[in-house]
Scaffold this motif. Structure first.
Motif, mmCIF file in Angstrom:
data_model
loop_
_atom_site.group_PDB
_atom_site.id
_atom_site.type_symbol
_atom_site.label_atom_id
_atom_site.label_comp_id
_atom_site.label_asym_id
_atom_site.label_seq_id
_atom_site.Cartn_x
_atom_site.Cartn_y
_atom_site.Cartn_z
ATOM 1 N N GLY A 98 35.697 33.674 35.832
ATOM 2 C CA GLY A 98 36.694 34.694 36.132
ATOM 3 C C GLY A 98 36.281 35.570 37.299
ATOM 4 N N TRP A 99 37.276 36.214 37.876
ATOM 5 C CA TRP A 99 37.056 37.233 38.890
ATOM 6 C C TRP A 99 37.558 38.565 38.343
ATOM 7 C CZ3 TRP A 99 34.343 36.868 43.331
ATOM 8 C CH2 TRP A 99 34.097 35.595 43.855
ATOM 9 N N PHE A 100 36.772 39.580 38.559
ATOM 10 C CA PHE A 100 37.124 40.940 38.195
ATOM 11 C C PHE A 100 36.938 41.815 39.434
ATOM 12 C CE2 PHE A 100 37.391 40.673 33.539
ATOM 13 C CZ PHE A 100 36.858 39.415 33.340
ATOM 14 N N ARG A 101 37.511 42.993 39.405
ATOM 15 C CA ARG A 101 37.305 43.926 40.510
ATOM 16 C C ARG A 101 37.204 45.343 39.966
ATOM 17 N NH1 ARG A 101 43.255 43.363 43.412
ATOM 18 N NH2 ARG A 101 44.457 44.556 41.864
ATOM 19 N N GLN A 102 36.530 46.160 40.740
ATOM 20 C CA GLN A 102 36.383 47.552 40.351
ATOM 21 C C GLN A 102 36.563 48.422 41.577
ATOM 22 O OE1 GLN A 102 32.731 48.440 38.261
ATOM 23 N NE2 GLN A 102 33.616 50.301 37.382
ATOM 24 N N ALA A 103 37.608 49.233 41.532
ATOM 25 C CA ALA A 103 37.870 50.181 42.603
ATOM 26 C C ALA A 103 37.076 51.457 42.346
ATOM 27 C CB ALA A 103 39.362 50.485 42.674
ATOM 28 N N PRO A 104 36.811 52.228 43.379
ATOM 29 C CA PRO A 104 36.053 53.486 43.195
ATOM 30 C C PRO A 104 36.727 54.384 42.166
ATOM 31 C CG PRO A 104 36.252 52.964 45.518
ATOM 32 C CD PRO A 104 37.119 51.978 44.796
ATOM 33 N N GLY A 105 35.945 54.838 41.200
ATOM 34 C CA GLY A 105 36.448 55.751 40.190
ATOM 35 C C GLY A 105 37.302 55.125 39.111
ATOM 36 N N LYS A 106 37.407 53.791 39.139
ATOM 37 C CA LYS A 106 38.239 53.108 38.147
ATOM 38 C C LYS A 106 37.402 52.116 37.342
ATOM 39 C CE LYS A 106 42.613 53.516 40.633
ATOM 40 N NZ LYS A 106 43.826 52.790 41.109
ATOM 41 N N GLU A 107 37.974 51.674 36.245
ATOM 42 C CA GLU A 107 37.291 50.701 35.409
ATOM 43 C C GLU A 107 37.433 49.301 36.014
ATOM 44 O OE1 GLU A 107 37.689 52.872 31.043
ATOM 45 O OE2 GLU A 107 38.627 50.939 31.409
ATOM 46 N N ARG A 108 36.518 48.449 35.634
ATOM 47 C CA ARG A 108 36.578 47.062 36.070
ATOM 48 C C ARG A 108 37.820 46.410 35.458
ATOM 49 N NH1 ARG A 108 31.022 43.790 36.052
ATOM 50 N NH2 ARG A 108 30.540 45.786 37.054
ATOM 51 N N GLU A 126 45.545 48.548 47.775
ATOM 52 C CA GLU A 126 45.165 48.681 46.363
ATOM 53 C C GLU A 126 44.329 47.514 45.862
ATOM 54 O OE1 GLU A 126 48.238 48.954 47.676
ATOM 55 O OE2 GLU A 126 49.768 48.077 46.341
ATOM 56 N N ASP A 127 44.120 46.503 46.687
ATOM 57 C CA ASP A 127 43.209 45.413 46.331
ATOM 58 C C ASP A 127 41.761 45.763 46.651
ATOM 59 O OD1 ASP A 127 45.686 43.134 47.558
ATOM 60 O OD2 ASP A 127 45.223 43.568 45.456
ATOM 61 N N THR A 128 41.553 46.893 47.272
ATOM 62 C CA THR A 128 40.203 47.320 47.633
ATOM 63 C C THR A 128 39.329 47.511 46.402
ATOM 64 O OG1 THR A 128 40.895 48.399 49.684
ATOM 65 C CG2 THR A 128 38.866 49.211 48.672
ATOM 66 N N GLY A 129 38.086 47.035 46.494
ATOM 67 C CA GLY A 129 37.148 47.194 45.400
ATOM 68 C C GLY A 129 35.998 46.222 45.523
ATOM 69 N N TYR A 170 40.660 31.211 26.889
ATOM 70 C CA TYR A 170 40.229 32.025 28.008
ATOM 71 C C TYR A 170 40.429 33.478 27.600
ATOM 72 C CZ TYR A 170 44.933 33.514 29.248
ATOM 73 O OH TYR A 170 46.176 34.081 29.237
ATOM 74 N N THR A 171 39.819 34.381 28.320
ATOM 75 C CA THR A 171 39.965 35.788 28.007
ATOM 76 C C THR A 171 39.972 36.625 29.279
ATOM 77 O OG1 THR A 171 39.061 37.655 26.756
ATOM 78 C CG2 THR A 171 37.474 36.131 27.708
ATOM 79 N N GLN A 172 40.648 37.753 29.197
ATOM 80 C CA GLN A 172 40.656 38.723 30.292
ATOM 81 C C GLN A 172 39.654 39.851 30.030
ATOM 82 O OE1 GLN A 172 44.613 40.105 31.240
ATOM 83 N NE2 GLN A 172 45.542 38.115 30.860
ATOM 84 N N ALA A 173 39.010 39.801 28.875
ATOM 85 C CA ALA A 173 38.108 40.879 28.465
ATOM 86 C C ALA A 173 36.737 40.693 29.111
ATOM 87 C CB ALA A 173 37.973 40.896 26.948
ATOM 88 N N ALA A 174 36.377 41.633 29.945
ATOM 89 C CA ALA A 174 35.100 41.540 30.658
ATOM 90 C C ALA A 174 33.917 41.481 29.699
ATOM 91 C CB ALA A 174 34.953 42.735 31.601
ATOM 92 N N GLY A 186 28.528 40.996 42.878
ATOM 93 C CA GLY A 186 29.684 41.656 43.459
ATOM 94 C C GLY A 186 29.709 41.573 44.967
ATOM 95 N N THR A 187 30.925 41.539 45.500
ATOM 96 C CA THR A 187 31.114 41.550 46.946
ATOM 97 C C THR A 187 32.249 42.526 47.253
ATOM 98 O OG1 THR A 187 31.498 40.162 48.899
ATOM 99 C CG2 THR A 187 32.676 39.542 46.897
ATOM 100 N N LEU A 188 32.070 43.346 48.265
ATOM 101 C CA LEU A 188 33.007 44.426 48.557
ATOM 102 C C LEU A 188 34.157 43.936 49.432
ATOM 103 C CD1 LEU A 188 33.796 47.435 48.471
ATOM 104 C CD2 LEU A 188 32.316 47.760 50.480
ATOM 105 N N VAL A 189 35.362 44.244 48.982
ATOM 106 C CA VAL A 189 36.571 43.964 49.745
ATOM 107 C C VAL A 189 37.234 45.296 50.065
ATOM 108 C CG1 VAL A 189 38.870 42.930 49.699
ATOM 109 C CG2 VAL A 189 36.915 41.710 48.704
ATOM 110 N N THR A 190 37.468 45.546 51.327
ATOM 111 C CA THR A 190 38.129 46.774 51.756
ATOM 112 C C THR A 190 39.357 46.404 52.570
ATOM 113 O OG1 THR A 190 36.004 47.918 51.868
ATOM 114 C CG2 THR A 190 37.884 48.973 52.946
ATOM 115 N N VAL A 191 40.507 46.882 52.114
ATOM 116 C CA VAL A 191 41.761 46.588 52.798
ATOM 117 C C VAL A 191 42.302 47.890 53.366
ATOM 118 C CG1 VAL A 191 44.051 45.569 52.615
ATOM 119 C CG2 VAL A 191 42.195 44.751 51.131
ATOM 120 N N SER A 192 42.405 47.951 54.664
ATOM 121 C CA SER A 192 42.903 49.161 55.311
ATOM 122 C C SER A 192 44.409 49.053 55.530
ATOM 123 C CB SER A 192 42.205 49.376 56.642
ATOM 124 O OG SER A 192 42.477 48.311 57.525
#
Length: 127
Positions: free
Chosen positions: A34-44, A88-91, A107-111, A120-126
């Motif tokens: 699975g792929w998960f993402r975590q934005a600043p100040g938000k949960e994964r 909003e895909d940034t994280g 399968y599960t969505q539960a981390a 982790g790898t950082l994605v930043t969308v301007s």
């Protein structure tokens, strides 16, 4: 299982990126990825998952139609193709492996249920 995520970067809204998750240490048999993402100040949050056989994929509603998860078992690598990126895909994007042997779900969505995580790898969308 050791996981190595790569491919992140800084892009503009509407651009595309492809993330890779390379696994080592064992084969992919019985392991969903699975792929998960975590934005600043938000949960994964869950992004997408591909079952170990590679025939079934599942997506968060926020990315469905824009992101595609795939796997190459010969290379022990899972990919996340991300198109039409939005700010909003940034994280930080993490790949994770879930060994589903003996588990009561396909399968599960539960981390919390994933057994192995990449760094982790950082994605930043301007905008």
């Amino acid at each position: 299982v050791q996981l190595q995520a790569s491919g992140g970067g800084l892009v503009q809204a509407g651009d595309s990126l492809r993330l890779s998750c390379a696994a080592s240490g064992r084969t992919f048999s019985s392991v969903n990825t699975g792929w998960f993402r975590q934005a600043p100040g938000k949960e994964r949050e869950f992004v997408a998952v591909i079952r170990w056989g590679g025939s079934s994929t599942y997506y968060a509603s926020s990315v469905e139609g824009r992101f595609t998860i795939s796997r190459d078992n010969a290379k022990n690598t899972v990919y996340l193709q991300m198109n039409s990126l939005k700010p909003e895909d940034t994280g930080v994007y993490y790949c994770a492996a879930d060994d589903v042997r003996g588990k009561a779900y396909l399968y599960t969505q539960a981390a919390s249920r994933y057994d192995y995580w990449g760094q982790g790898t950082l994605v930043t969308v301007s905008s």
